[in-house]
Design an enzyme around this catalytic site. Sequence first.
Site, PDB file in Angstrom:
ATOM      1  N   ASP A  35       2.328  -3.261  -7.630  1.00  0.00           N
ATOM      2  CA  ASP A  35       2.616  -1.781  -7.859  1.00  0.00           C
ATOM      3  C   ASP A  35       2.375  -0.456  -8.730  1.00  0.00           C
ATOM      4  OD1 ASP A  35       4.872  -0.557  -9.498  1.00  0.00           O
ATOM      5  OD2 ASP A  35       5.025  -0.906 -11.276  1.00  0.00           O
TER       6      ASP A  35
ATOM      7  N   LEU B 268      -2.071 -19.875   6.557  1.00  0.00           N
ATOM      8  CA  LEU B 268      -1.868 -18.982   5.095  1.00  0.00           C
ATOM      9  C   LEU B 268      -0.587 -18.532   6.247  1.00  0.00           C
ATOM     10  CD1 LEU B 268      -1.537 -17.451   2.766  1.00  0.00           C
ATOM     11  CD2 LEU B 268      -2.470 -15.674   3.514  1.00  0.00           C
TER      12      LEU B 268
ATOM     13  N   HIS C 273       0.791   4.543  -0.869  1.00  0.00           N
ATOM     14  CA  HIS C 273       0.975   3.915   0.375  1.00  0.00           C
ATOM     15  C   HIS C 273      -0.202   3.070   0.474  1.00  0.00           C
ATOM     16  CE1 HIS C 273       4.750   3.969  -2.475  1.00  0.00           C
ATOM     17  NE2 HIS C 273       4.952   4.971  -1.594  1.00  0.00           N
TER      18      HIS C 273
HETATM   19  C1  FPP Z   1       5.171   0.322  -5.261  1.00  0.00           C
HETATM   20  O1  FPP Z   1       4.952   1.159  -5.549  1.00  0.00           O
HETATM   21  C2  FPP Z   1       4.738   0.288  -4.427  1.00  0.00           C
HETATM   22  C3  FPP Z   1       5.595   0.100  -2.997  1.00  0.00           C
HETATM   23  C4  FPP Z   1       6.915   0.550  -3.070  1.00  0.00           C
HETATM   24  C5  FPP Z   1       5.304  -0.300  -1.391  1.00  0.00           C
HETATM   25  C6  FPP Z   1       4.218  -1.010  -1.817  1.00  0.00           C
HETATM   26  C7  FPP Z   1       3.688  -0.825  -0.211  1.00  0.00           C
HETATM   27  C8  FPP Z   1       2.574  -0.795   0.301  1.00  0.00           C
HETATM   28  C9  FPP Z   1       1.352  -0.924  -0.350  1.00  0.00           C
HETATM   29  C10 FPP Z   1       2.233  -0.254   1.310  1.00  0.00           C
HETATM   30  C11 FPP Z   1       1.864  -1.372   2.884  1.00  0.00           C
HETATM   31  C12 FPP Z   1       2.993  -2.831   3.194  1.00  0.00           C
HETATM   32  C13 FPP Z   1       2.949  -3.432   3.473  1.00  0.00           C
HETATM   33  C14 FPP Z   1       3.673  -4.977   3.369  1.00  0.00           C
HETATM   34  C15 FPP Z   1       2.235  -2.691   4.905  1.00  0.00           C
HETATM   35  P1  FPP Z   1       5.227   2.835  -6.442  1.00  0.00           P
HETATM   36  O2  FPP Z   1       5.465   3.333  -5.168  1.00  0.00           O
HETATM   37  O3  FPP Z   1       6.123   2.083  -7.537  1.00  0.00           O
HETATM   38  O4  FPP Z   1       4.322   3.114  -7.136  1.00  0.00           O
HETATM   39  P2  FPP Z   1       4.313   4.109  -8.648  1.00  0.00           P
HETATM   40  O5  FPP Z   1       4.119   2.784 -10.150  1.00  0.00           O
HETATM   41  O6  FPP Z   1       3.489   4.625  -9.374  1.00  0.00           O
HETATM   42  O7  FPP Z   1       4.958   4.983  -8.856  1.00  0.00           O
END
Ligand code: FPP
Length: 250
Positions: free
Chosen positions: A21, A132, A38
Amino acid sequence: MSAKDQIQKEKVPHHVAVIMDGNGRWASLMGKPRVFGHQNGVQSVREVVEGAGEIGVEYLTLYAFSTENWKRPAYEVNALMTLLVQTIRKEIKSLVENNVKLLSIGDVSKLPSKSRKALEEAQKATAENKGLTVILALNYSAKWDITRATAKVAELAQKGELEPKEINEDTFRSFLSTADFPDVELMIRTSGEKRISNFLLWELAYAELSFCAKYWPEFRKEDFFKAIVEFQNRERRFGLTGEQLKTLSG
Ligand code: FPP
């Protein structure tokens, strides 16, 4: 002493789950669009996968896209799906070389076909790996999974293939999409938020929860190892008293 040196090899959790997050907030701090967060989160994924492999974690579940994430602006959803495809394609070789098996949970039938294809390719390429297991939660939510499992149980009961008296915690558990994996022992969430957010509700029943204030793109291997050390220093009682535990282990 580094956090890694403090890890007791015989007490490494078998299954670690992570709510990645804070990508959006980190990007805003940098004065950049959310997608930048991201993109930078991918390096943290790499570090955690590497770290988990190094210390012998068997299962690592990453919350990559929830059923609620479809409500985000279309450009962000598209960017996340594209990033997923690019990352999986780019990392396949390294996953194979490092004996990592890739699996997913969630309703992947609703993902764009390019994402499904990349995922299928990676699953096929890593199917024989024995190290893993990385499980990507994609279009996943625990309520979706529990509802789906309940529908399957009801269907079998209606057909007379499952007796109501045969339904217990173990039989029900076998219908969840995580049936092949043990329950989660440690759940890590970054960004300082302290919520479960519809993630693995059944499987987290006795998990230790670790909350890290760093945003996901800042999360490094050493932070992962710190969470493992924190886990190892907690007393896990599973409903027993501390005294009972001492007697059992003594
Ligand atoms: C949460 O941050 C993150 C996500 C919803 C997506 C996670 C994705 C990645 C780390 C990229 C790629 C992953 C893989 C497995 C290839 P948020 O957008 O909710 O952040 P915020 O709470 O600050 O808005």
